[in-house]
Design a protein around this motif. Structure first.
Motif, PDB file in Angstrom:
ATOM      1  N   PRO A  45      -3.493  -4.111  -1.524  1.00  8.83           N
ATOM      2  CA  PRO A  45      -2.623  -3.091  -2.106  1.00  8.83           C
ATOM      3  C   PRO A  45      -2.217  -2.056  -1.061  1.00  8.83           C
ATOM      4  O   PRO A  45      -2.856  -1.914  -0.026  1.00  8.83           O
ATOM      5  CB  PRO A  45      -3.506  -2.451  -3.186  1.00  8.83           C
ATOM      6  N   ALA A  46      -1.150  -1.339  -1.355  1.00  7.14           N
ATOM      7  CA  ALA A  46      -0.735  -0.232  -0.488  1.00  7.14           C
ATOM      8  C   ALA A  46      -0.243   0.909  -1.365  1.00  7.14           C
ATOM      9  O   ALA A  46       0.035   0.730  -2.545  1.00  7.14           O
ATOM     10  CB  ALA A  46       0.341  -0.674   0.486  1.00  7.14           C
ATOM     11  N   TYR A  47      -0.124   2.092  -0.787  1.00  8.95           N
ATOM     12  CA  TYR A  47       0.126   3.292  -1.565  1.00  8.95           C
ATOM     13  C   TYR A  47       1.196   4.172  -0.915  1.00  8.95           C
ATOM     14  O   TYR A  47       1.383   4.152   0.301  1.00  8.95           O
ATOM     15  CB  TYR A  47      -1.152   4.117  -1.702  1.00  8.95           C
ATOM     16  N   LEU A  48       1.861   4.950  -1.762  1.00 12.13           N
ATOM     17  CA  LEU A  48       2.724   6.035  -1.309  1.00 12.13           C
ATOM     18  C   LEU A  48       2.002   7.350  -1.633  1.00 12.13           C
ATOM     19  O   LEU A  48       1.655   7.605  -2.779  1.00 12.13           O
ATOM     20  CB  LEU A  48       4.062   5.997  -2.043  1.00 12.13           C
ATOM     21  N   PHE A  85      -4.449   1.770 -10.222  1.00 15.28           N
ATOM     22  CA  PHE A  85      -3.298   2.323  -9.496  1.00 15.28           C
ATOM     23  C   PHE A  85      -3.225   1.705  -8.103  1.00 15.28           C
ATOM     24  O   PHE A  85      -3.625   2.282  -7.111  1.00 15.28           O
ATOM     25  CB  PHE A  85      -3.405   3.835  -9.389  1.00 15.28           C
ATOM     26  N   ASN A  86      -2.753   0.485  -8.045  1.00 16.44           N
ATOM     27  CA  ASN A  86      -2.629  -0.177  -6.763  1.00 16.44           C
ATOM     28  C   ASN A  86      -1.176  -0.588  -6.528  1.00 16.44           C
ATOM     29  O   ASN A  86      -0.281  -0.204  -7.263  1.00 16.44           O
ATOM     30  CB  ASN A  86      -3.568  -1.394  -6.676  1.00 16.44           C
ATOM     31  N   LEU A  87      -0.979  -1.364  -5.512  1.00 17.14           N
ATOM     32  CA  LEU A  87       0.348  -1.709  -5.058  1.00 17.14           C
ATOM     33  C   LEU A  87       1.189  -2.443  -6.086  1.00 17.14           C
ATOM     34  O   LEU A  87       2.399  -2.307  -6.107  1.00 17.14           O
ATOM     35  CB  LEU A  87       0.190  -2.567  -3.802  1.00 17.14           C
ATOM     36  N   ASP A  88       0.575  -3.229  -6.913  1.00 22.02           N
ATOM     37  CA  ASP A  88       1.330  -3.938  -7.935  1.00 22.02           C
ATOM     38  C   ASP A  88       2.043  -2.983  -8.879  1.00 22.02           C
ATOM     39  O   ASP A  88       3.017  -3.345  -9.521  1.00 22.02           O
ATOM     40  CB  ASP A  88       0.403  -4.811  -8.778  1.00 22.02           C
ATOM     41  N   SER A  91       3.231   1.558  -5.728  1.00 24.56           N
ATOM     42  CA  SER A  91       3.438   1.922  -4.341  1.00 24.56           C
ATOM     43  C   SER A  91       4.117   0.845  -3.519  1.00 24.56           C
ATOM     44  O   SER A  91       4.654  -0.114  -4.034  1.00 24.56           O
ATOM     45  CB  SER A  91       2.132   2.374  -3.711  1.00 24.56           C
ATOM     46  N   ALA A  92       4.020   1.003  -2.192  1.00 29.29           N
ATOM     47  CA  ALA A  92       5.008   0.453  -1.269  1.00 29.29           C
ATOM     48  C   ALA A  92       5.328  -1.014  -1.441  1.00 29.29           C
ATOM     49  O   ALA A  92       6.469  -1.382  -1.573  1.00 29.29           O
ATOM     50  CB  ALA A  92       4.553   0.691   0.161  1.00 29.29           C
ATOM     51  N   LEU A  93       4.354  -1.894  -1.408  1.00 27.79           N
ATOM     52  CA  LEU A  93       4.620  -3.323  -1.460  1.00 27.79           C
ATOM     53  C   LEU A  93       3.570  -4.015  -2.309  1.00 27.79           C
ATOM     54  O   LEU A  93       2.412  -3.629  -2.284  1.00 27.79           O
ATOM     55  CB  LEU A  93       4.599  -3.924  -0.043  1.00 27.79           C
ATOM     56  N   PRO A  94       3.952  -5.071  -3.005  1.00 28.98           N
ATOM     57  CA  PRO A  94       2.945  -5.817  -3.768  1.00 28.98           C
ATOM     58  C   PRO A  94       2.101  -6.687  -2.849  1.00 28.98           C
ATOM     59  O   PRO A  94       2.480  -6.914  -1.703  1.00 28.98           O
ATOM     60  CB  PRO A  94       3.790  -6.684  -4.701  1.00 28.98           C
ATOM     61  N   TYR A 149       0.573   3.524   3.161  1.00 31.07           N
ATOM     62  CA  TYR A 149      -0.567   2.912   3.830  1.00 31.07           C
ATOM     63  C   TYR A 149      -1.157   1.802   2.971  1.00 31.07           C
ATOM     64  O   TYR A 149      -1.246   1.919   1.755  1.00 31.07           O
ATOM     65  CB  TYR A 149      -1.641   3.956   4.151  1.00 31.07           C
ATOM     66  N   PRO A 150      -1.558   0.692   3.578  1.00 27.14           N
ATOM     67  CA  PRO A 150      -2.262  -0.359   2.842  1.00 27.14           C
ATOM     68  C   PRO A 150      -3.722   0.018   2.657  1.00 27.14           C
ATOM     69  O   PRO A 150      -4.321   0.674   3.513  1.00 27.14           O
ATOM     70  CB  PRO A 150      -2.103  -1.588   3.740  1.00 27.14           C
ATOM     71  N   PHE A 151      -4.300  -0.388   1.534  1.00 33.05           N
ATOM     72  CA  PHE A 151      -5.630   0.084   1.145  1.00 33.05           C
ATOM     73  C   PHE A 151      -6.742  -0.489   2.024  1.00 33.05           C
ATOM     74  O   PHE A 151      -7.650   0.228   2.427  1.00 33.05           O
ATOM     75  CB  PHE A 151      -5.894  -0.273  -0.321  1.00 33.05           C
ATOM     76  N   ALA A 152      -6.675  -1.780   2.327  1.00 30.22           N
ATOM     77  CA  ALA A 152      -7.815  -2.404   2.995  1.00 30.22           C
ATOM     78  C   ALA A 152      -7.396  -3.234   4.203  1.00 30.22           C
ATOM     79  O   ALA A 152      -8.116  -4.133   4.620  1.00 30.22           O
ATOM     80  CB  ALA A 152      -8.582  -3.274   2.011  1.00 30.22           C
ATOM     81  N   THR A 153      -6.239  -2.926   4.777  1.00 34.11           N
ATOM     82  CA  THR A 153      -5.793  -3.665   5.955  1.00 34.11           C
ATOM     83  C   THR A 153      -4.897  -2.737   6.768  1.00 34.11           C
ATOM     84  O   THR A 153      -5.005  -1.514   6.655  1.00 34.11           O
ATOM     85  CB  THR A 153      -5.065  -4.956   5.535  1.00 34.11           C
TER      86      THR A 153
END
Length: 445
Positions: A45-48, A85-88, A91-94, A149-153
């Motif tokens: 996941p990634a976030y704004l 509340f994750n990328l899906d 936020s930025a990208l799935p 930013y991506p959560f775990a990468t």
């Protein structure tokens, strides 16, 4: 009515990076648009994040389809990293199957308003699916920073992040000239930005500042040798700094009713592996018209399989070849190539703000692209016209200010559009293309 999208800043990653932040965002616009073309190094996941806030202020509703089935969900006042509340969702990208890459566009409305919450429309997807979101950021503070930013990468090298300001059409109607891909004011100056060729026509006599950046040069393709990066487009500017270490250009007087021709130079194509290996130099950018001495910036020099080409900034040298010269008061020379065979390294392309560095055959390291020039002529401090990085079989050269970094293998990094950045070199693939140029005209409000 001219379009009102104004480029504020662009970041292209030359290495893996944990996050990308745009800070100090001007409040002179009505909306912001953030465009992300990104690659993740693993499925995450990634976030704004706005204004550095991680608290429970983010709400959203999303729908997703893959051509066969559709899903949807609603999340209310979630914190970043909180349950669900994750990328899906927002936020930025799935999380992208197989390739971990995709594109996302945020439209953040009324971002500078200090009395209302902020609505966000988001569209994102990959070759596997498409997602549409509507979100609410529950803060009445003006948004002055955005972070993705991506959560775990990490974001992978080559990912691009571009921020645009959207001006009110009503504001644009008060300009003292016509023409440009975007027209806006911050109350002190009017800005007309040309991302492509056009015409600028004052509706009253004006004294105007300008930035003219030519297209960047392309990098050669490689067969059995290691090439230099493409040179940046020449840069001439009246605000902050100009290219080649010269004195600032002088503002110009423009006549009411005269149509001035604005030419925005294209970036030069990279060389073709298995075809014509030589890169192509960038095209000139200019402002011309009756009563005006034509203002021309010279296209960036390309790298080739042997002697590189001169230009606004010079192309980097292939192994056993020196870098090419830049143009006085526009840009610098490319770096020299070094070594031979598998121990070779190409030089970095010259930049408007500094020479490319030499390739180092002893350490198998490609030369770095020359530095660009930073100016606030657009109302936001932005760097333009960086040289492309050279290549080797062990380490490619770095690049900044729109230049493409050198690579050891894989698809080359091209210069960023509308920066005049030089293309980056790579091994056994096509060379990187130069970025197109840009013209900005500024006058007092």
């Amino acid at each position: 009515m001219p379009t009102t999208y104004t480029p504020l800043a662009t970041t292209t990653l030359n290495s893996n990076q944990s996050s990308v932040t745009f800070s100090g965002i001007s409040g002179a616009y009505t909306d912001l648009v953030l465009v992300v073309n990104a690659y993740q190094n693993s499925n995450s996941p990634a976030y704004l994040r706005v204004n550095g806030l991680n608290t429970s202020i983010y709400s959203n509703t999303w729908v997703r389809g893959d051509g066969t089935s559709a899903t949807s969900a609603r999340y209310n006042t979630a914190a970043l990293g909180g349950s669900g509340f994750n990328l899906d969702n927002f936020s930025a990208l799935p999380p992208f199957p197989s390739d971990f890459s995709g594109q996302a566009t945020y439209h953040i409305m009324n971002y500078s308003n200090t009395t209302t919450n902020k609505t966000v429309l988001l569209r994102h997807g990959s070759s596997n699916w498409t997602i549409a979101n509507v979100g609410l950021i529950q803060t009445t503070s003006a948004i002055t920073s955005l972070e993705v930013y991506p959560f775990a990468t990490t974001w992978a090298s080559g990912s691009t992040f571009s921020l645009y300001g959207v001006a009110s059409a009503a504001v644009v109607s008060g300009a003292k000239a016509t023409g440009g891909d975007s027209v806006y004011t911050d109350g002190t100056y009017w800005y007309h930005t040309f991302l492509s060729s056009g015409t600028f026509t004052p509706t009253q006599a004006l004294t105007a500042d300008y930035l003219v950046v030519a297209g960047g040069g392309g990098a050669a393709a490689t067969a059995s040798y290691y090439v230099g990066g493409g040179g940046a487009g020449g840069l001439r500017c009246t605000v902050g700094a100009t290219g080649g270490g010269g004195s600032l250009e002088s503002a110009v007087s423009l006549t009411n009713g005269t149509a001035y021709t604005i030419t925005v130079g294209a970036g030069g194509a990279g060389g073709i592996n298995g075809g014509s290996l030589n890169g192509i130099s960038g095209s000139n950018s200019s402002i011309s018209g009756t009563g005006l001495t034509t203002i021309t910036s010279t296209g960036g020099g390309s790298s080739t399989g042997s002697v590189p080409n001169t230009g606004g900034s010079g192309g980097g040298g292939t192994i056993n070849n020196n870098g090419a010269a830049g143009t006085a008061n526009q840009g610098y020379a490319g770096g020299n190539g070094s070594g031979a065979g598998v121990a070779g390294a190409g030089g970095g392309g010259g930049g408007a703000g500094g020479a490319g560095t030499n390739g180092n055959g002893a350490t198998n390291t490609g030369g770095n692209g020359g530095a660009g020039v930073t100016t606030a002529i657009s109302g936001t401090s932005t760097s333009y016209a960086g040289g492309g990085g050279g290549t080797s079989n062990a380490a490619g050269g770095t690049a900044t200010a729109g230049g493409g970094a050198g690579k050891t293998t894989g698809t080359a990094n091209s210069g960023t559009a509308n920066t005049g950045g030089g293309g980056g070199g790579t091994n056994n693939f096509n060379g990187g293309s130069g970025g197109s140029g840009i013209v900005i005209i500024r006058y007092a409000a």
